[in-house]
Design a protein around this motif. Structure first.
Motif, PDB file in Angstrom:
ATOM      1  N   ASP A 126      10.790  -0.353  -6.745  1.00  0.00           N
ATOM      2  CA  ASP A 126       9.864  -1.471  -6.437  1.00  0.00           C
ATOM      3  C   ASP A 126       8.522  -0.920  -6.067  1.00  0.00           C
ATOM      4  O   ASP A 126       8.475   0.493  -6.109  1.00  0.00           O
ATOM      5  CB  ASP A 126      10.547  -2.378  -5.448  1.00  0.00           C
ATOM      6  N   GLY A 127       7.574  -1.566  -5.376  1.00  0.00           N
ATOM      7  CA  GLY A 127       6.457  -1.092  -5.110  1.00  0.00           C
ATOM      8  C   GLY A 127       6.361  -0.533  -3.768  1.00  0.00           C
ATOM      9  O   GLY A 127       4.990   0.022  -3.230  1.00  0.00           O
ATOM     10  N   ALA A 128       7.515  -0.528  -3.043  1.00  0.00           N
ATOM     11  CA  ALA A 128       7.436   0.078  -1.652  1.00  0.00           C
ATOM     12  C   ALA A 128       7.110   1.690  -1.913  1.00  0.00           C
ATOM     13  O   ALA A 128       7.884   2.289  -2.658  1.00  0.00           O
ATOM     14  CB  ALA A 128       8.730  -0.175  -0.912  1.00  0.00           C
ATOM     15  N   GLY A 129       6.345   2.302  -1.139  1.00  0.00           N
ATOM     16  CA  GLY A 129       6.199   3.468  -1.167  1.00  0.00           C
ATOM     17  C   GLY A 129       5.097   4.118  -2.439  1.00  0.00           C
ATOM     18  O   GLY A 129       4.819   5.223  -2.503  1.00  0.00           O
ATOM     19  N   ILE A 130       4.319   2.881  -2.945  1.00  0.00           N
ATOM     20  CA  ILE A 130       3.679   3.378  -4.161  1.00  0.00           C
ATOM     21  C   ILE A 130       2.608   4.151  -3.943  1.00  0.00           C
ATOM     22  O   ILE A 130       2.079   5.058  -4.712  1.00  0.00           O
ATOM     23  CB  ILE A 130       3.250   1.794  -5.009  1.00  0.00           C
ATOM     24  N   VAL A 131       1.845   4.011  -2.802  1.00  0.00           N
ATOM     25  CA  VAL A 131       0.696   4.786  -2.366  1.00  0.00           C
ATOM     26  C   VAL A 131       0.980   6.263  -2.256  1.00  0.00           C
ATOM     27  O   VAL A 131       0.266   7.028  -2.590  1.00  0.00           O
ATOM     28  CB  VAL A 131       0.208   4.102  -1.118  1.00  0.00           C
ATOM     29  N   GLU A 132       2.015   6.484  -1.403  1.00  0.00           N
ATOM     30  CA  GLU A 132       2.535   7.985  -1.133  1.00  0.00           C
ATOM     31  C   GLU A 132       2.954   8.405  -2.410  1.00  0.00           C
ATOM     32  O   GLU A 132       2.483   9.594  -2.866  1.00  0.00           O
ATOM     33  CB  GLU A 132       3.681   7.859  -0.238  1.00  0.00           C
ATOM     34  N   THR A 133       3.498   7.889  -3.265  1.00  0.00           N
ATOM     35  CA  THR A 133       3.971   8.208  -4.473  1.00  0.00           C
ATOM     36  C   THR A 133       3.024   8.664  -5.550  1.00  0.00           C
ATOM     37  O   THR A 133       2.870   9.937  -6.121  1.00  0.00           O
ATOM     38  CB  THR A 133       4.954   7.538  -5.325  1.00  0.00           C
ATOM     39  N   VAL A 134       2.132   7.953  -5.596  1.00  0.00           N
ATOM     40  CA  VAL A 134       0.913   8.108  -6.670  1.00  0.00           C
ATOM     41  C   VAL A 134       0.111   9.518  -5.893  1.00  0.00           C
ATOM     42  O   VAL A 134      -0.489  10.217  -6.591  1.00  0.00           O
ATOM     43  CB  VAL A 134       0.080   6.863  -6.677  1.00  0.00           C
ATOM     44  N   GLU A 135      -0.177   9.222  -4.686  1.00  0.00           N
ATOM     45  CA  GLU A 135      -0.894  10.501  -4.163  1.00  0.00           C
ATOM     46  C   GLU A 135      -0.221  11.956  -4.210  1.00  0.00           C
ATOM     47  O   GLU A 135      -1.001  12.782  -4.370  1.00  0.00           O
ATOM     48  CB  GLU A 135      -0.864  10.310  -2.507  1.00  0.00           C
ATOM     49  N   THR A 159       1.386  -7.026  -5.663  1.00  0.00           N
ATOM     50  CA  THR A 159       1.040  -6.449  -4.549  1.00  0.00           C
ATOM     51  C   THR A 159       0.941  -4.999  -4.659  1.00  0.00           C
ATOM     52  O   THR A 159       0.010  -4.407  -4.237  1.00  0.00           O
ATOM     53  CB  THR A 159       2.127  -6.759  -3.520  1.00  0.00           C
ATOM     54  N   ALA A 160       1.696  -4.360  -5.601  1.00  0.00           N
ATOM     55  CA  ALA A 160       1.744  -2.766  -5.606  1.00  0.00           C
ATOM     56  C   ALA A 160       0.481  -2.514  -6.581  1.00  0.00           C
ATOM     57  O   ALA A 160      -0.064  -1.435  -6.481  1.00  0.00           O
ATOM     58  CB  ALA A 160       3.274  -2.317  -6.476  1.00  0.00           C
ATOM     59  N   ALA A 183      -6.719  -0.031  -4.988  1.00  0.00           N
ATOM     60  CA  ALA A 183      -7.593   0.042  -3.793  1.00  0.00           C
ATOM     61  C   ALA A 183      -7.633   1.501  -3.385  1.00  0.00           C
ATOM     62  O   ALA A 183      -8.418   1.997  -2.550  1.00  0.00           O
ATOM     63  CB  ALA A 183      -7.064  -0.704  -2.544  1.00  0.00           C
ATOM     64  N   MET A 184      -6.857   2.486  -4.217  1.00  0.00           N
ATOM     65  CA  MET A 184      -7.138   3.763  -3.899  1.00  0.00           C
ATOM     66  C   MET A 184      -8.268   4.442  -4.476  1.00  0.00           C
ATOM     67  O   MET A 184      -8.506   4.265  -5.478  1.00  0.00           O
ATOM     68  CB  MET A 184      -5.645   4.795  -4.274  1.00  0.00           C
ATOM     69  N   PRO A 185      -8.727   5.578  -3.695  1.00  0.00           N
ATOM     70  CA  PRO A 185      -9.754   6.237  -4.586  1.00  0.00           C
ATOM     71  C   PRO A 185      -9.417   7.036  -5.735  1.00  0.00           C
ATOM     72  O   PRO A 185      -8.243   7.533  -5.644  1.00  0.00           O
ATOM     73  CB  PRO A 185     -10.581   7.091  -3.476  1.00  0.00           C
TER      74      PRO A 185
END
Length: 218
Positions: free
Chosen positions: A35-44, A64-65, A71-73
């Motif tokens: 699911d979308g939990a942790g998506i920002v950290e995973t993409v980074e 939401t994800a 929103a990430m640079p």
């Protein structure tokens, strides 16, 4: 290789996507999330070129994800996949910044083409539901432009029309016999003049103004 991150709560679906997005076709699945939990950290961490995202998931949903990713640079484009034809959900994904959407169950070649298109900076709207989704998108979205077509040059209108058909920058350059750099300059001018947020908004504008109509892709 196009690096892909898969986000879907069903392991069977992810397995099928892995089979379609294989290295022999020019793809590398670099990671998966249920699911979308942790998506920002995973993409980074993984730096995918494209995120293939389900919209209906327990926990952090795809809309939401998508909003978090966009929103990430320097964020990668998000291609939304769904079994649902609910236009409100797909329109919400577009408003969240998705580069496009595709219904699950389409031929493998369509999925591959869609991933390549958004990886190349394009948009991909499944023609099976595009008309309804764009109508819902327009009804619920804040105005994305304040100028009309007369603000554009004939060449910029031509480029906008080709964006609306889903062509990538490279494909537009080939079609108009121009360099890709020149096409990028035209697109930048179109976005600035029409106050468009992204390529998906440009597609909506093209449909709104009759430059493109929903139908099968070439």
């Amino acid at each position: 290789m196009i690096r892909v991150l898969l986000v879907d709560d069903q392991e069977l679906i992810r397995a099928g996507l892995r089979g379609i997005l294989r290295s022999r076709f020019g793809f590398e699945v670099v990671g998966e999330l249920p699911d979308g939990a942790g998506i920002v950290e995973t993409v980074e961490e993984l730096r995918p070129d494209v995120v293939v995202m389900d919209v209906r998931m327990p926990g952090t949903d795809g809309v939401t994800a998508t909003r978090l990713v966009r929103a990430m640079p320097g964020s990668p484009p998000v291609l939304v996949l769904t079994t649902f034809e609910h236009e409100e959900v797909l329109a919400a994904a577009l408003r969240a910044g998705a580069a496009g959407f595709l219904l699950k169950g389409v031929p493998a070649e369509d999925l591959q083409r869609a991933v390549r298109a958004v990886a190349d900076g394009g948009a991909w709207l499944d023609p099976a539901v595009t008309g309804k989704v764009l109508a819902t998108y327009r009804d619920g979205a804040i105005a994305l432009h304040t100028a009309e077509l007369d603000a554009l040059t004939p060449r910029e209108i031509e480029v906008l029309e080709l964006i609306g058909t889903g062509l990538s920058n490279a494909e537009i350059a080939e079609r108009l016999t121009l360099s890709e750099g020149t096409i990028k300059t035209h697109i930048s001018h179109v976005f600035a003049k029409l106050h468009l947020r992204d390529r998906a908004a440009a597609v909506v504008f093209a449909f709104d103004h009759g430059l493109v109509r929903p139908g099968p892709r070439d």
